[in-house]
Design a protein around this motif. Structure first.
Motif, PDB file in Angstrom:
ATOM      1  N   ALA A  27     -57.654 -49.804 -69.122  1.00 39.52           N
ATOM      2  CA  ALA A  27     -56.635 -49.958 -68.312  1.00 39.52           C
ATOM      3  C   ALA A  27     -57.034 -51.783 -68.395  1.00 39.52           C
TER       4      ALA A  27
ATOM      5  N   ARG B 227     -51.034 -60.422 -68.579  1.00 38.89           N
ATOM      6  CA  ARG B 227     -50.811 -58.882 -67.437  1.00 38.89           C
ATOM      7  C   ARG B 227     -50.218 -59.663 -65.582  1.00 38.89           C
TER       8      ARG B 227
ATOM      9  N   PRO C 177     -51.564 -45.572 -63.925  1.00 40.51           N
ATOM     10  CA  PRO C 177     -51.942 -46.976 -64.136  1.00 40.51           C
ATOM     11  C   PRO C 177     -51.453 -47.582 -61.758  1.00 40.51           C
TER      12      PRO C 177
ATOM     13  N   ASN D 266     -56.922 -50.078 -62.741  1.00 43.85           N
ATOM     14  CA  ASN D 266     -55.415 -50.775 -63.231  1.00 43.85           C
ATOM     15  C   ASN D 266     -55.808 -52.250 -62.494  1.00 43.85           C
TER      16      ASN D 266
ATOM     17  N   ASP E 100     -48.133 -54.618 -66.732  1.00 42.33           N
ATOM     18  CA  ASP E 100     -48.622 -54.042 -68.778  1.00 42.33           C
ATOM     19  C   ASP E 100     -48.712 -54.797 -69.572  1.00 42.33           C
TER      20      ASP E 100
ATOM     21  N   VAL F 159     -45.630 -52.872 -62.616  1.00 41.69           N
ATOM     22  CA  VAL F 159     -46.521 -51.554 -62.383  1.00 41.69           C
ATOM     23  C   VAL F 159     -46.628 -51.843 -60.790  1.00 41.69           C
TER      24      VAL F 159
END
Length: 296
Positions: A49, A162, A262, A279, A284, A290
């Motif tokens: 991740a 991300r 995560p 993570n 993501d 997230v």
């Protein structure tokens, strides 16, 4: 050397996504949470991740408060304590209660430094959409670190698709001179304690903090990461930047959303994973934020 304009910063205040409400910065003193040794080192599968991707993004920032005065001294900047204690409004990332003296026992990690900084030369193109946040990268004088290399790593983190750029209204640009909105500073544990302590935070020689316009990175964490990320220190550096810049943007701490999911970048992962998998990114691969339950 750096001119900060409080009025323009206020005008730039941004809101977090609806699914990630901002949490007000507290002036209360944060106490370090003991138990780094209790963290379980996750297997190699857990690091799927946290892999790197090609940069594709950018982002914007939140409120401004009075900063420590910076004086130019032969190409470096020395931090001096304000005449009066500035208002609190900072975040520290808790970790085990290990004294600053412990840092000096690790080879290559001095307990403290001169409090002067060298700025990484050059700059970057704007990444992300929206009003750009100009930032600088400084490394404390005397460290066995290349300021240019540290800056390149910070650039990759803030440009990653991300990262905080994924909200669609934030942008970043690294500069080496002129006005800045915030400064990423890698410093010895003692210097981090001094600067964070001016804002009422106890970093105990171990952790990072985000205070005023300073994103303070503890040299210990930059070099050693934590047991969970011991095999992927570069990934942990991304977590440091995303977490502390996240505080600068106005995001508060959250908890693990559930076993096997995560870990949010705004989770205090150094305190334990609580069932989440490693993570380091706020968003993501599909651009979904997230997050988890807000931490009081």
């Amino acid at each position: 050397m750096t001119a900060h304009k409080a009025t323009s910063l206020r005008n730039r205040r941004r809101r977090a996504p609806a699914h990630a409400p901002l949490r007000g910065r507290s002036g209360r003193k944060r106490r370090l949470w003991g138990g780094l040794a209790a963290l379980t080192v996750l297997g190699a599968t857990g690091f799927a991740a946290v892999g790197w991707m090609s940069p594709d993004g950018g982002r914007t920032h939140a409120d401004a408060r009075p900063a420590p005065t910076e004086h130019a001294t032969s190409g470096t900047k020395r931090i001096t304590k304000p005449a009066t204690r500035p208002p609190a409004g900072a975040k520290a990332s808790p970790s085990p209660s290990t004294s600053s003296s412990a840092a000096s026992q690790k080879p290559g990690i001095p307990a403290t430094g001169p409090g002067t900084f060298t700025t990484a030369p050059g700059g970057s193109a704007k990444v992300g959409k929206g009003t750009v946040l100009r930032y600088r990268v400084d490394v404390e004088t005397g460290l066995d670190l290349s300021a240019a290399d540290v800056a390149a790593q910070v650039e990759r983190v803030l440009a990653d698709r991300r990262g905080w750029t994924a909200d669609g209204h934030s942008a970043f640009q690294r500069v080496s001179s002129g006005s800045t909105d915030f400064v990423v500073k890698v410093a010895t544990p003692g210097t981090v304690d001094t600067i964070c302590g001016q804002y009422g935070l106890d970093t105990g020689g171990e952790v990072n903090c985000s205070v005023d316009r300073n994103v303070m990175v503890n040299l210990r964490r930059w070099l050693l990461a934590t047991p969970v990320y011991a095999k992927d220190v570069v990934a942990y550096r991304a977590l440091i930047i995303n977490h502390e810049v996240g505080h600068f943007l106005g995001h508060g701490h959250v908890d693990c959303p559930g076993p096997g999911r995560p870990a949010p970048a705004m989770m205090q992962q150094i305190k334990g994973m609580h069932g989440c998998v490693p993570n380091v990114w706020p968003y993501d691969e599909n651009g979904h934020y997230v997050t988890g339950p807000a931490v009081p």
